[in-house]
Each structure stands twice: as structure tokens, then as C-alpha cells.
Design a protein around this motif. Structure first.
Motif, PDB file in Angstrom:
ATOM      1  N   VAL A 104      42.758  20.667  -8.626  1.00 41.69           N
ATOM      2  CA  VAL A 104      44.042  20.490  -9.294  1.00 41.69           C
ATOM      3  C   VAL A 104      44.969  21.648  -8.968  1.00 41.69           C
ATOM      4  O   VAL A 104      44.535  22.736  -8.582  1.00 41.69           O
ATOM      5  N   ASP A 105      46.260  21.395  -9.147  1.00 41.19           N
ATOM      6  CA  ASP A 105      47.280  22.428  -9.023  1.00 41.19           C
ATOM      7  C   ASP A 105      47.185  23.342 -10.241  1.00 41.19           C
ATOM      8  O   ASP A 105      47.198  22.879 -11.380  1.00 41.19           O
ATOM      9  N   GLU A 147      48.350  18.806 -11.603  1.00 39.16           N
ATOM     10  CA  GLU A 147      48.283  17.588 -10.792  1.00 39.16           C
ATOM     11  C   GLU A 147      47.091  17.664  -9.845  1.00 39.16           C
ATOM     12  O   GLU A 147      46.733  18.726  -9.344  1.00 39.16           O
ATOM     13  N   ARG A 148      46.479  16.514  -9.571  1.00 45.86           N
ATOM     14  CA  ARG A 148      45.324  16.476  -8.676  1.00 45.86           C
ATOM     15  C   ARG A 148      45.769  16.614  -7.225  1.00 45.86           C
ATOM     16  O   ARG A 148      46.847  16.141  -6.848  1.00 45.86           O
ATOM     17  N   ILE A 149      44.918  17.264  -6.431  1.00 45.01           N
ATOM     18  CA  ILE A 149      45.274  17.570  -5.048  1.00 45.01           C
ATOM     19  C   ILE A 149      44.340  16.813  -4.109  1.00 45.01           C
ATOM     20  O   ILE A 149      43.153  17.147  -4.010  1.00 45.01           O
ATOM     21  N   ASP A 155      39.367  13.083  -2.382  1.00 45.58           N
ATOM     22  CA  ASP A 155      39.996  11.779  -2.229  1.00 45.58           C
ATOM     23  C   ASP A 155      41.383  11.761  -2.862  1.00 45.58           C
ATOM     24  O   ASP A 155      41.907  12.807  -3.282  1.00 45.58           O
ATOM     25  N   GLU A 156      41.975  10.585  -2.971  1.00 43.83           N
ATOM     26  CA  GLU A 156      43.348  10.472  -3.494  1.00 43.83           C
ATOM     27  C   GLU A 156      43.443  10.919  -4.948  1.00 43.83           C
ATOM     28  O   GLU A 156      44.537  11.235  -5.437  1.00 43.83           O
ATOM     29  N   ASN A 157      42.318  10.955  -5.661  1.00 44.84           N
ATOM     30  CA  ASN A 157      42.300  11.436  -7.042  1.00 44.84           C
ATOM     31  C   ASN A 157      41.908  12.911  -7.136  1.00 44.84           C
ATOM     32  O   ASN A 157      41.652  13.418  -8.229  1.00 44.84           O
ATOM     33  N   GLY A 158      41.846  13.576  -5.985  1.00 46.75           N
ATOM     34  CA  GLY A 158      41.486  14.985  -5.978  1.00 46.75           C
ATOM     35  C   GLY A 158      40.022  15.237  -6.270  1.00 46.75           C
ATOM     36  O   GLY A 158      39.654  16.345  -6.679  1.00 46.75           O
ATOM     37  N   GLU A 159      39.155  14.250  -6.048  1.00 46.31           N
ATOM     38  CA  GLU A 159      37.752  14.363  -6.426  1.00 46.31           C
ATOM     39  C   GLU A 159      36.826  14.299  -5.215  1.00 46.31           C
ATOM     40  O   GLU A 159      37.149  13.687  -4.195  1.00 46.31           O
ATOM     41  N   ILE A 160      35.671  14.931  -5.387  1.00 50.80           N
ATOM     42  CA  ILE A 160      34.565  14.819  -4.439  1.00 50.80           C
ATOM     43  C   ILE A 160      33.296  14.586  -5.250  1.00 50.80           C
ATOM     44  O   ILE A 160      33.070  15.249  -6.271  1.00 50.80           O
ATOM     45  N   HIS A 161      32.483  13.633  -4.824  1.00 57.02           N
ATOM     46  CA  HIS A 161      31.215  13.344  -5.491  1.00 57.02           C
ATOM     47  C   HIS A 161      30.082  13.587  -4.500  1.00 57.02           C
ATOM     48  O   HIS A 161      30.066  13.017  -3.411  1.00 57.02           O
ATOM     49  N   LEU A 162      29.127  14.453  -4.901  1.00 54.52           N
ATOM     50  CA  LEU A 162      28.024  14.817  -4.027  1.00 54.52           C
ATOM     51  C   LEU A 162      26.694  14.620  -4.746  1.00 54.52           C
ATOM     52  O   LEU A 162      26.613  14.744  -5.974  1.00 54.52           O
ATOM     53  N   LEU A 163      25.668  14.324  -3.986  1.00 54.88           N
ATOM     54  CA  LEU A 163      24.303  14.297  -4.511  1.00 54.88           C
ATOM     55  C   LEU A 163      23.667  15.630  -4.134  1.00 54.88           C
ATOM     56  O   LEU A 163      23.426  15.911  -2.958  1.00 54.88           O
ATOM     57  N   VAL A 164      23.426  16.490  -5.153  1.00 55.76           N
ATOM     58  CA  VAL A 164      23.014  17.867  -4.918  1.00 55.76           C
ATOM     59  C   VAL A 164      21.606  18.091  -5.476  1.00 55.76           C
ATOM     60  O   VAL A 164      21.285  17.622  -6.570  1.00 55.76           O
ATOM     61  N   GLU A 165      20.792  18.806  -4.719  1.00 56.27           N
ATOM     62  CA  GLU A 165      19.436  19.108  -5.161  1.00 56.27           C
ATOM     63  C   GLU A 165      19.399  20.457  -5.879  1.00 56.27           C
ATOM     64  O   GLU A 165      20.017  21.422  -5.453  1.00 56.27           O
ATOM     65  N   MET A 175      29.850  19.497 -13.025  1.00 50.49           N
ATOM     66  CA  MET A 175      31.224  19.295 -12.596  1.00 50.49           C
ATOM     67  C   MET A 175      31.954  20.624 -12.625  1.00 50.49           C
ATOM     68  O   MET A 175      31.735  21.443 -13.520  1.00 50.49           O
ATOM     69  N   VAL A 176      32.805  20.874 -11.623  1.00 53.33           N
ATOM     70  CA  VAL A 176      33.656  22.049 -11.631  1.00 53.33           C
ATOM     71  C   VAL A 176      35.080  21.620 -11.325  1.00 53.33           C
ATOM     72  O   VAL A 176      35.325  20.619 -10.640  1.00 53.33           O
ATOM     73  N   VAL A 177      36.018  22.367 -11.875  1.00 49.23           N
ATOM     74  CA  VAL A 177      37.438  22.142 -11.608  1.00 49.23           C
ATOM     75  C   VAL A 177      37.950  23.318 -10.795  1.00 49.23           C
ATOM     76  O   VAL A 177      37.872  24.471 -11.240  1.00 49.23           O
ATOM     77  N   ILE A 178      38.436  23.047  -9.584  1.00 44.55           N
ATOM     78  CA  ILE A 178      38.984  24.082  -8.704  1.00 44.55           C
ATOM     79  C   ILE A 178      40.501  24.060  -8.831  1.00 44.55           C
ATOM     80  O   ILE A 178      41.135  23.012  -8.683  1.00 44.55           O
ATOM     81  N   GLU A 179      41.064  25.229  -9.135  1.00 44.96           N
ATOM     82  CA  GLU A 179      42.501  25.341  -9.341  1.00 44.96           C
ATOM     83  C   GLU A 179      43.117  26.135  -8.193  1.00 44.96           C
ATOM     84  O   GLU A 179      42.707  27.275  -7.923  1.00 44.96           O
ATOM     85  N   LEU A 180      44.103  25.540  -7.519  1.00 44.83           N
ATOM     86  CA  LEU A 180      44.736  26.163  -6.360  1.00 44.83           C
ATOM     87  C   LEU A 180      46.213  26.441  -6.631  1.00 44.83           C
ATOM     88  O   LEU A 180      46.879  25.673  -7.341  1.00 44.83           O
ATOM     89  N   TYR A 181      46.701  27.536  -6.055  1.00 50.06           N
ATOM     90  CA  TYR A 181      48.121  27.866  -6.132  1.00 50.06           C
ATOM     91  C   TYR A 181      48.841  27.316  -4.900  1.00 50.06           C
ATOM     92  O   TYR A 181      48.327  27.387  -3.788  1.00 50.06           O
ATOM     93  N   LYS A 182      50.047  26.824  -5.101  1.00 52.22           N
ATOM     94  CA  LYS A 182      50.823  26.271  -3.998  1.00 52.22           C
ATOM     95  C   LYS A 182      51.308  27.394  -3.086  1.00 52.22           C
ATOM     96  O   LYS A 182      51.702  28.467  -3.542  1.00 52.22           O
ATOM     97  N   LYS A 183      51.264  27.120  -1.785  1.00 49.06           N
ATOM     98  CA  LYS A 183      51.734  28.086  -0.793  1.00 49.06           C
ATOM     99  C   LYS A 183      53.200  27.785  -0.508  1.00 49.06           C
ATOM    100  O   LYS A 183      53.534  26.945   0.324  1.00 49.06           O
ATOM    101  N   GLU A 184      54.092  28.459  -1.231  1.00 45.30           N
ATOM    102  CA  GLU A 184      55.527  28.245  -1.047  1.00 45.30           C
ATOM    103  C   GLU A 184      56.265  29.548  -1.298  1.00 45.30           C
ATOM    104  O   GLU A 184      55.825  30.397  -2.077  1.00 45.30           O
ATOM    105  N   LEU A 185      57.400  29.695  -0.629  1.00 47.22           N
ATOM    106  CA  LEU A 185      58.177  30.922  -0.752  1.00 47.22           C
ATOM    107  C   LEU A 185      58.594  31.164  -2.192  1.00 47.22           C
ATOM    108  O   LEU A 185      58.954  30.233  -2.918  1.00 47.22           O
TER     109      LEU A 185
END
Length: 667
Positions: A424-425, A430-432, A453-463, A490-500
């Protein structure tokens, strides 16, 4: 700050105010007494100021937890000479609760000399020496916290939980009311789950769920009613929910009484013991914890006080018995070390008596109110608690839910699990989509890679449940590296926009008064900032420091410049390219509010102006080698300050309040 409509005592009454003022002290009667006392005495004091009236006002504000007003009147009284032992204790507590620890220690030392008693000094020493009881993973932001107030997080079934909140979908509502909701914990749409109300709201009635009994499929609700005179009483209701999460089959708890309050029920997992809170006559303090045993006919026995090892002359609230049934967790003012309500734990004996409580320490307890601890598993290894401590992120202040897990006691219950990452942003939530994610397991170096994906999600099968790093890269967001606990699903990754000109805050830095050297406590967050900059060598930033308006203009300017320069030096030593950063001190020239010289402002308003942040000055073409700076890296210089350049002079800025630079966290 969040708008609070808190009309319960801890849970029982919450008061309408701009911030949580009092979770403790009474169930309505004493509060009215103190409010009336203030209303009667303040006009008297304005006409004829005397020391006894000042002390009466100070005590009234102290018991209402309005500590700044209490301190004002205590210190007015002190101008007329020393005060007695009882008032000195209240003065010390007001200083301690208000965060003035230096003066609180002086009062505690004087208390030893005057009254030959060590209890105030012992409280200071205990709090300063206290270490957390077990290694704890602590997360300060739980995704279902809203801009309102939440507490609870009680497991219903599967991913569904009960949360108490003054949240409302009515944007035109002028009065906020606490009520219970059901949420799907795994629903992260729009950044937080949908809140499903379980019953209609009623005027002057405030409901909160304290427990769900899985054996009987029943919910326990504390209902607080307010009469026409403003008096509040609470009682316990028992009900169930239909398939649409609507409350039905409501019945009264047999020991409800209109003359006192009963509430905050919790039932042991085997269904044999119920714990509750009441201010009924004959107790030890304001609010005590009682137990009721399940009788052979299935009814609840008469409430029995847990005794003076658990209960104190203060308030004991929010009882919770752990899944094993051998430890009682509760919030208390009488056993408080850090201030406000503290979370405590008491072991149960075979005779259902309880041993002397142990304070849970840091990070469970703070200088705010900490309460409502519950476990979310059957092992007693992870769960939630609530607090009104100050936090500096988008969830604001007020009441929030926090998650925790005991690292030493963790049990990997999912050797193979479905793992979800949501991107998310940071600012807009907003989802990224189209974020490249590389997840590396710390133990054996296994790598999982995918694109959101379009909803900003990734689903993995993790051991397994091993800790891992996630590297996130995106064309229009700042790349970053995150570390996560392997027990999460589940984790939520928050990113900052790269803009001037995007301004990104750095979590608070607690500088010593008038100093610019980086305190040790700030090194972890600055290391995270170094990582972020090394992952984004195509940007150039202005690293800026700001002060509030107190103190001399030139000294503030010089101090902020040196603080910025020292942070830049630290980042360079951590591998950041020199030409990626410009140090800039703005002093008090860029205040975020109206707290200019001479303005009367609260400390929180000044804190907002004391901050460290960075602004993106230039975005250049990416270098072929990610460790090199871009070839065309010629950034614009930051805008000049309105002040003339201050020549370096002897570093003697004026002594004033500690600078707490606060803003958003950089991970």
C-alpha cells in the motif's frame, strides 16, 4: 488527535472529550463530585486566591487526570510554602503522569528527607530499571485501527473478531458512541476491514463486548446507561449472534444491580469460572475484580472478591484468564509503575486464590492507559492489548489495538502456510499493483519472488515459520527492504511515492537539551533510512531539521543545522553516497501550526514543530551499477532560509524542554 467519546470507566464509562481523560477512579459518582468541586471553587479562587482552595482544586484535577491543570494549582500553592505528605504524593504523581520525570525525581528525593519514606523514589527507580519480562515481538500498528478509537480484538471464530469502536459510517454524525462490531481480520480491502455492527445504537447507551464464550456460544456485553443527571451505571448482558452477526436472545446477568456497576465479564476456557469488575459496596478500592463459580445446576454463584493481593485501593479492570486457566491478566492503577493503567499478571493457585501480581513491563505498559489483554491462540503465545499511548503514525492518538507475540514461547502451528503480502501507499493507503517483491528466508536463503496483482496482493505457499526479508521495488515508488517475523501469515508493506518535493518524516529523535549529537536510541531508525537511500541511488534529498519557536532564533537555526549535518555524516558512514544528500537546518522558520513566539501552546503543539524529515530534491536516471550514483546527478539546491547565514559560534544554545522530533516512521 482522535476525537474521543469515551463514556466508560476503562470499559464502563467513557467521557466525551477531545482525548481520553480518565479510565479510572469511579463509575460516575466521584467524577461528578470532582467536576462540581471545580465548578464551585474556581470562581471562589478567582475572587479570593488562597492556598487551601488551590490545593482542593489541584486534587480535583488530579483525580480527573487533568494533570497540567493539577500541576498549575499545586505549584501555585507551593509558592506559599511547603505542602503536606498527601498533597506531595499527588503532586509527584501529577509530574510523573505528565512526563516531567526530572522534577518528579527531585520531589521524590525531597519526600525521603521530609517524610522519611522511600515509596516515591522506589517507584522512580523501579520504572527506570524495568526490563520486559520475556522477549516480545510488538507491533504498534494493527491494520483495523481507524482514525477513531478501538479496543478489544476478541476472537469470535475463524478470522472473525469482535472490536469495540466509536467508528461510524455516518459522516454527518455529531456524537460518537462506542459499540461492538464484527470484523474479518484478514479483510484488508481499502487498507482496513469492514466494520459490521451487531446491534442498533441507542442514545445514552454505550455497549462493549468483553468476552465470547466458545463453549456456550454467548457474548458478554457491558452496557453503560446515562441518566438525565449524567450518572452512569453499568450492567452485564449475555446474548448470542445469528448468521448475520446480529445480537439476539439477550438476558440479564443475575447479579446486576441498579445501585452499583457490574461489567467486563470474562469466562475461563473450560466454562467453570467467571471474572468480573464491580464497584459494589464492601470492596477494597474503587473498582475490584470478583469471581463467580459455575454451580452444578449451570447457574453462576455469588461474586467473591479476589482479595487484597489482586485488588487495591485504586482500580482493577479488564480481567482476562489465559487459555490454560492458570494466569489472570488485568489492568490496574494500584499496581501501576509506569503511570495510568498498567497491565499485570497474577498466577492462580489450586484453591482459586491468586498470587501477588507481576507488572508486565515494557512494551506492554506505557505512561498512558494499557488494558484489555487477550490471547488469540490456545498456547498463550500471541494476542492483542489496547492502549491510549501516544503514537506517531496515521492511526493517530487515542485508543488503539496493539499486537504482540512472545518470541521465546512461539509454537510453529503452520509448517506450511498460505502467506499474504499486501502493498500500500504509506500516505494514501491505496493499494499498489505491479510491485516486484523478493522474499528471502533468513535461515536457509530460500527465495520467493512475485509481482503484486491489481489489488496490490501476493499469495504464497511458504514452509515453516522462519524470519525473512522482503525487498520491494517499483518504478514510481521508493524501493526498500523490510524485515518480518516468520510467525506472521500476512504483512502489509508501505511504500513512499518517488516524486519531487515529497516530504517524508523520520520517527522522533530524542535529542538531549541543546545537543546535536545523535542519541543511541535513534540509530536503528537512521540505519533504516540509510538502507532506503542505498536502495534508491537515483534520488537526491534534503535532510532537514526543525525546532519549535521557543528559545533564540539564531540559536535554534544553528542547532537544527548541526543536527542535520550530524545525521548526514552518520548516513555517509553507513554507505550512502555523499552527493545524495544536502543537510539543511530550518530552525523555527517552517512551523506547522500557529505556535510562534509568544503564542500560548500545549506541549503537543510544540512537539509537532520539532521534527526531522527529508524532501526529494531530484530524481535522476538510474545508473547501470546500482551502487554508483547517476551520471547526470546535478541536483537543485534547497531554497534559502529567510534568515541570514548564522556563523558557527560556541555551541551554547539555550537550555529548554527536550527536543522530541516526531513524524512518520521510515522503515
Amino acid at each position: 488527535m482522535k476525537f474521543l467519546t469515551t463514556f466508560f470507566l476503562a470499559l464502563f464509562f467513557l467521557q466525551t472529550n477531545a482525548q481520553l481523560e480518565n479510565r479510572t477512579g469511579e463509575f460516575g459518582l466521584d467524577k461528578v463530585q470532582y467536576i462540581n468541586q471545580i465548578a464551585n471553587l474556581e470562581p471562589v479562587y478567582q475572587r479570593t486566591p488562597t492556598k487551601p482552595v488551590a490545593l482542593d482544586l489541584a486534587d480535583a484535577f488530579y483525580f480527573l487526570q487533568k494533570y497540567e491543570k493539577a500541576l498549575m494549582y499545586y505549584e501555585i500553592a507551593l509558592l506559599d510554602g511547603k505542602i503536606d505528605e498527601s498533597h506531595t504524593k499527588n503532586y509527584f504523581s501529577s509530574l510523573y503522569e505528565n512526563g516531567d520525570f526530572e522534577l518528579a525525581r527531585k520531589v521524590a528525593n525531597e519526600f525521603v528527607i521530609r517524610f522519611k519514606k522511600m515509596d516515591l523514589l522506589a517507584k522512580m527507580d523501579t520504572a527506570e530499571r524495568w526490563k520486559q519480562m520475556d522477549p516480545v515481538y510488538f507491533e504498534k500498528y494493527v491494520h483495523f485501527n481507524s482514525p477513531n478509537n478501538e479496543f478489544g480484538a476478541i476472537t469470535y471464530f475463524d478470522n472473525y473478531k469482535f472490536v469495540n469502536s466509536d467508528f461510524t459510517y455516518d459522516r454527518y454524525a455529531t456524537k460518537k458512541t462506542f459499540a461492538p462490531y464484527v470484523i474479518d481480520f484478514n479483510d484488508t480491502g481499502r487498507g482496513r476491514p469492514k466494520f459490521i455492527s451487531i446491534s442498533p445504537k441507542s442514545p445514552n447507551v454505550y455497549d462493549a463486548i468483553s468476552h465470547y464464550d466458545q463453549v456456550e456460544d454467548q457474548v458478554y456485553i457491558t452496557r453503560t446507561s446515562v441518566d438525565l443527571k449524567g450518572y452512569k451505571t453499568s450492567r452485564i448482558l449475555i446474548g448470542s449472534l445469528d448468521d448475520n452477526f446480529q445480537l439476539l436472545n439477550i438476558s440479564e446477568f443475575p447479579y446486576n444491580n441498579p445501585n452499583f456497576s457490574v461489567g467486563q465479564a470474562c469466562v475461563s476456557q473450560d466454562g467453570e469460572m467467571l471474572y468480573l469488575v464491580s464497584d459494589k459496596p464492601g470492596g477494597i478500592g474503587g473498582a475490584d475484580i470478583y469471581r463467580c463459580m459455575k454451580l452444578e445446576d449451570g447457574s453462576w454463584g455469588f461474586p467473591i472478591n479476589l482479595g487484597n493481593k489482586v485488588n487495591t485501593t485504586g482500580d482493577e479492570l479488564y480481567p482476562y484468564i489465559n487459555p490454560q486457566g492458570n494466569s489472570l491478566y488485568f489492568a490496574s492503577t494500584g499496581h501501576s509503575i509506569f503511570g495510568g493503567l498498567d497491565l499485570n499478571k497474577s498466577e492462580k493457585t489450586r484453591s482459586h486464590a491468586f498470587k501477588k501480581p507481576i507488572n508486565l513491563g515494557i512494551p506492554f505498559n506505557s505512561h498512558g492507559d494499557d488494558y484489555g489483554m487477550v490471547f488469540s491462540d490456545d498456547y498463550g503465545t500471541e494476542g492483542f492489548f489496547s492502549s491510549n499511548r501516544k503514537i506517531e503514525d496515521e492511526s493517530g492518538s487515542g485508543d488503539n489495538v496493539f499486537s504482540f507475540s512472545y518470541e521465546n514461547n512461539k509454537v510453529c502451528k503452520d509448517p506450511v502456510k498460505n502467506f499474504k503480502i499486501l502493498v500500500v501507499d504509506k500516505k494514501t493507503r491505496e493499494r499498489i499493483p505491479n510491485t516486484n517483491l523478493k522474499m528471502t528466508v533468513k535461515l536457509d536463503g530460500r527465495v520467493y519472488e512475485d509481482v503484486s496483482d491489481e489489488n496490490g496482493e501476493i499469495h504464497l505457499l511458504v514452509e515453516g515459520c522462519n524470519d525473512f526479508d522482503v525487498e520491494a521495488t517499483h518504478d514510481i515508488y521508493l524501493n526498500n527492504l523490510f524485515y518480518y517475523d516468520g510467525f506472521k501469515k500476512m504483512v502489509v508493506i508501505e511504500l513512499y511515492k518517488k516524486e519531487l518535493d515529497n516530504i517524508i518524516g523520520i520517527d522522533k529523535i530524542n535529542y538531549e537539551i541543546g545537543k546535536y549529537e545523535i542519541p543511541t536510541s535513534a540509530l536503528p531508525q537512521l540505519t533504516k533510512l540509510a538502507t532506503l537511500l542505498k536502495k534508491n541511488r537515483d534520488i537526491k534529498i534534503e535532510l532537514s531539521s526543525h525546532t519549535d519557536s521557543r528559545g533564540e532564533l539564531a540559536a535554534n537555526q544553528l542547532l537544527s543545522q548541526k543536527r542535520s549535518e550530524h545525521i548526514v555524516k552518520f548516513l555517509i558512514s553507513g554507505g550512502v553516497n555523499t552527493n545524495q544528500m544536502v543537510a539543511k537546518g530550518y530552525g523555527e522558520t517552517k512551523l506547522l501550526n500557529e505556535c510562534v513566539d509568544g503564542a500560548v501552546c500545549a506541549e503537543e503543539q510544540h512537539e509537532k514543530n520539532r521534527r526531522t524529515e527529508f524532501r526529494i530534491l531530484e530524481i535522476m536516471s538510474k545508473p547501470a551499477n546500482p551502487n554508483d550514483p547517476p551520471a547526470d546527478f546535478k541536483a537543485k539546491e534547497p531554497e534559502p532560509s529567510q534568515l541570514q547565514k548564522v556563523e558557527p559560534v560556541e555551541n551554547k544554545p539555550p537550555v529548554k524542554n527536550q527536543q522530541n522530533v516526531k513524524s512518520l516512521e521510515v522503515e
